[in-house]
Design a protein around this motif. Structure first.
Motif, PDB file in Angstrom:
ATOM      1  N   ASN A  37       0.841  -1.210   0.000  1.00 56.12           N
ATOM      2  CA  ASN A  37       0.000   0.000   0.000  1.00 56.12           C
ATOM      3  C   ASN A  37       0.873   1.257   0.000  1.00 56.12           C
ATOM      4  O   ASN A  37       0.403   2.337  -0.329  1.00 56.12           O
ATOM      5  N   GLY A 125     -11.640   4.043   1.566  1.00 55.99           N
ATOM      6  CA  GLY A 125     -10.764   4.496   0.476  1.00 55.99           C
ATOM      7  C   GLY A 125      -9.442   3.761   0.534  1.00 55.99           C
ATOM      8  O   GLY A 125      -8.378   4.361   0.393  1.00 55.99           O
ATOM      9  N   THR A 127      -6.277   1.189  -0.427  1.00 58.35           N
ATOM     10  CA  THR A 127      -5.493   1.080  -1.649  1.00 58.35           C
ATOM     11  C   THR A 127      -5.866  -0.190  -2.428  1.00 58.35           C
ATOM     12  O   THR A 127      -5.327  -0.423  -3.508  1.00 58.35           O
ATOM     13  N   GLN A 232       3.144   4.813   5.727  1.00 66.44           N
ATOM     14  CA  GLN A 232       1.923   5.522   6.149  1.00 66.44           C
ATOM     15  C   GLN A 232       2.232   6.545   7.262  1.00 66.44           C
ATOM     16  O   GLN A 232       3.356   7.006   7.330  1.00 66.44           O
ATOM     17  N   VAL A 246      -8.360   4.325   8.739  1.00 62.63           N
ATOM     18  CA  VAL A 246      -6.971   4.016   9.060  1.00 62.63           C
ATOM     19  C   VAL A 246      -6.489   2.844   8.223  1.00 62.63           C
ATOM     20  O   VAL A 246      -7.283   2.142   7.603  1.00 62.63           O
ATOM     21  N   THR A 247      -5.187   2.620   8.263  1.00 66.24           N
ATOM     22  CA  THR A 247      -4.653   1.382   7.728  1.00 66.24           C
ATOM     23  C   THR A 247      -4.642   0.374   8.875  1.00 66.24           C
ATOM     24  O   THR A 247      -4.993   0.720  10.011  1.00 66.24           O
TER      25      THR A 247
HETATM   26  P1  IMP Z   1      -5.079   0.377   3.231  1.00 65.56           P
HETATM   27  O1  IMP Z   1      -3.784   0.569   3.914  1.00 65.56           O
HETATM   28  O2  IMP Z   1      -4.963   0.040   1.774  1.00 65.56           O
HETATM   29  O3  IMP Z   1      -5.972  -0.585   3.971  1.00 65.56           O
HETATM   30  O4  IMP Z   1      -5.868   1.779   3.255  1.00 65.56           O
HETATM   31  C1  IMP Z   1      -6.386   2.319   4.451  1.00 65.56           C
HETATM   32  C2  IMP Z   1      -6.268   3.822   4.484  1.00 65.56           C
HETATM   33  O5  IMP Z   1      -4.902   4.201   4.566  1.00 65.56           O
HETATM   34  C3  IMP Z   1      -6.804   4.526   3.244  1.00 65.56           C
HETATM   35  O6  IMP Z   1      -7.392   5.768   3.639  1.00 65.56           O
HETATM   36  C4  IMP Z   1      -5.578   4.787   2.413  1.00 65.56           C
HETATM   37  O7  IMP Z   1      -5.727   5.909   1.560  1.00 65.56           O
HETATM   38  C5  IMP Z   1      -4.558   5.072   3.502  1.00 65.56           C
HETATM   39  N1  IMP Z   1      -3.187   4.768   3.062  1.00 65.56           N
HETATM   40  C6  IMP Z   1      -2.626   3.543   2.950  1.00 65.56           C
HETATM   41  N2  IMP Z   1      -1.351   3.647   2.548  1.00 65.56           N
HETATM   42  C7  IMP Z   1      -1.103   4.963   2.418  1.00 65.56           C
HETATM   43  C8  IMP Z   1       0.067   5.700   2.062  1.00 65.56           C
HETATM   44  O8  IMP Z   1       1.140   5.154   1.786  1.00 65.56           O
HETATM   45  N3  IMP Z   1      -0.084   7.073   2.039  1.00 65.56           N
HETATM   46  C9  IMP Z   1      -1.246   7.712   2.359  1.00 65.56           C
HETATM   47  N4  IMP Z   1      -2.355   7.047   2.712  1.00 65.56           N
HETATM   48  C10 IMP Z   1      -2.284   5.692   2.738  1.00 65.56           C
END
Ligand code: IMP
Length: 458
Positions: A37, A125, A127, A232, A246-247
């Motif tokens: 991500n 939202g 990734t 992140q 959040v992630t």
């Molecule tokens: P996930 O990590 O794909 O599950 O996404 C969860 C949330 O974290 C979402 O709002 C993503 O946009 C955000 N996110 C994940 N990785 C990044 C990053 O590297 N930069 C900024 N936002 C991130």
């Protein structure tokens, strides 16, 4: 000594540039959470490398470790390694045996859940890389780890338990037919087994699996320096961020211990550098009290309020900072720097130094504002409240700084801190004083050399 790099805001603070800058003096660069991500671009001798999983140090001949706190997609891992090899590099990447594997069904389920949530405007939202579903299975004790890929009997046993469950979730919970999905093989035990057993063989043949804690401790005993690279940022930390936007991992400094197997004492004895962008940007939904303007589809309440009176400043910062999604090209939400957020991040991670990036982007504005505190339900708050609903109700109390003019930033980077415009220094010193943390570096441009270096921790 270790140096830990932590995002102090919402991700995209420019951590990669700082890892690059300080990582030169490190022997080993380890990631401790997240997976593909993340995304960073490394420029070496004029060649650009786009990486999402392989630690950026691997481009520069460092040993890169994916710690046990990471979630590893072997498809991405081998693709990135192959791409680097094709360009003449020989990256040395090690992967923790205890790290969890992102399986094909995790990605599919990530997409389905976001889709379903979006029907009631609750999507995060994400990734779409399967990050959340993989960490769910880790906590649910039904995950597949790198170590399991190395042992076909164990791998098959794990898959025979978990894959039918995932199929049942798709069919019985979401009411979808697996055969209609884009990747039906993601739910076929034999197909998944064959592909992932092969990854296990490749990992073993290339000597990649390690016990990350022992590997890093041995490196330190041999006198090597270790950098821990967070992905992140603090406000999207599963514990300390604005849940549920959040992630699913811990980008804060505690994650560097649990996510590598080095002890909290080792991490705490070293440096923990908070990476701050001179303003805020946000991808996707969730509150942002200092938001300027707004982005349709992402900013809560945009449909009723529209972009508002600060649209012009927002556009200026967005254009100057290139705040558009790297893949989608969508505009990112932008806002003023938020001190309650940074106080929260500093407490959670114990920053020993700060790197403040994108200070050049703010040049040319008449004034630069910072949320000093918030008002929430008649009370003044110095830090971020625990719930996202409360955070959404916070009204910033701003401090205003005189702006600074554009400058020859490369020359500033060469000359050092005193060459920064006086008003920019006043702004930086306010941030440093409020957080009681020294400034180690100031980013004044996108290039590797466009950084005013005040302290080198290694
Ligand atoms: P996930 O990590 O794909 O599950 O996404 C969860 C949330 O974290 C979402 O709002 C993503 O946009 C955000 N996110 C994940 N990785 C990044 C990053 O590297 N930069 C900024 N936002 C991130």
């Amino acid at each position: 000594m270790t140096v830990t790099i932590v995002g102090a805001q919402l991700g995209d603070e420019g951590k990669g540039g700082v890892v690059d800058l300080y990582g030169d003096a490190a022997d080993v660069v380890a990631r401790y959470q997240g997976g593909d991500n993340a995304g960073h671009t490394v420029v070496e001798d004029g060649t650009e490398y786009k990486l999402s999983l392989v630690p950026s140090g691997a481009v520069r001949g460092k040993v890169g470790v994916l710690g046990n706190g990471c979630v590893v997609n072997p498809r991405t891992l081998f693709e990135e390694i192959e791409a680097l090899r094709e360009r003449g590099l020989d990256p040395d990447v090690r992967v923790a045996r205890r790290a969890h594997v992102i399986m094909p069904y995790h990605r599919v389920l990530d997409g389905i859940e976001e889709e379903v949530k979006s029907e009631s405007d609750q999507e995060v939202g994400t990734t779409g890389r399967g990050i959340g579903p993989t960490y769910e299975d880790k906590a649910g004790r039904r995950g597949v780890r790198i170590g399991d890929l190395l042992d076909p009997d164990t791998l098959r046993e794990r898959l025979e338990y978990v894959v039918p469950q995932k199929r049942a979730v798709v069919e019985d919970v979401y009411g979808l037919d697996v055969a209609d999905l884009e990747d039906p093989e993601a739910f076929d035990v034999d197909a998944v087994f064959e592909e992932y057993r092969e990854y296990g063989q490749r990992l073993a043949e290339q000597g990649m699996p390690v016990e990350s804690g022992a590997f890093l401790a041995d490196a330190r005993d041999d006198g090597q320096t270790v950098m821990l690279e967070g992905a992140q940022g603090t406000l999207i930390d599963i514990d300390h961020g604005n849940y549920p936007y959040v992630t699913s991992s811990n980008p804060t400094a505690g994650g560097a211990a649990t996510g590598t197997g080095l002890s909290p004492g080792v991490i705490g004895d070293g440096e923990v550098i908070g990476i701050v962008k001179g303003y805020l940007s946000r991808v996707g939904s969730g509150p942002m009290p200092t938001e300027l303007g707004g982005v349709e589809g992402d900013t809560p309440g945009y449909d009723e309020q529209g972009a508002g009176e600060n649209e012009e400043t927002a556009t200026y910062i967005r254009e100057e900072g290139g705040e558009y999604g790297t893949v989608t090209g969508r505009p990112r939400r932008v806002g003023w720097l938020d001190m309650p957020m940074l106080r929260h991040a500093t407490r959670a991670s114990g920053f020993t130094g700060l790197a403040v990036n994108h200070v050049d982007v703010l040049a040319g504005l008449d004034e630069v504002r910072v949320a000093h505190t918030y008002d929430l339900d008649g009370e003044t708050r110095e830090s971020v409240p625990a719930t996202t609903e409360e955070w959404g109700r916070c009204e910033p109390n701003y401090r205003t700084f005189d702006g600074w003019a554009d400058a020859d930033w490369s020359a500033v980077a060469d000359e050092g801190y005193e060459a920064l415009p006086a008003n920019a220094r006043a702004y930086l010193e306010y941030v440093s004083d409020e957080l009681d943390t020294p400034i180690y570096a100031v980013g004044v441009g996108p290039g590797r050399d466009d950084t005013v270096v005040v302290e080198r921790p290694l």
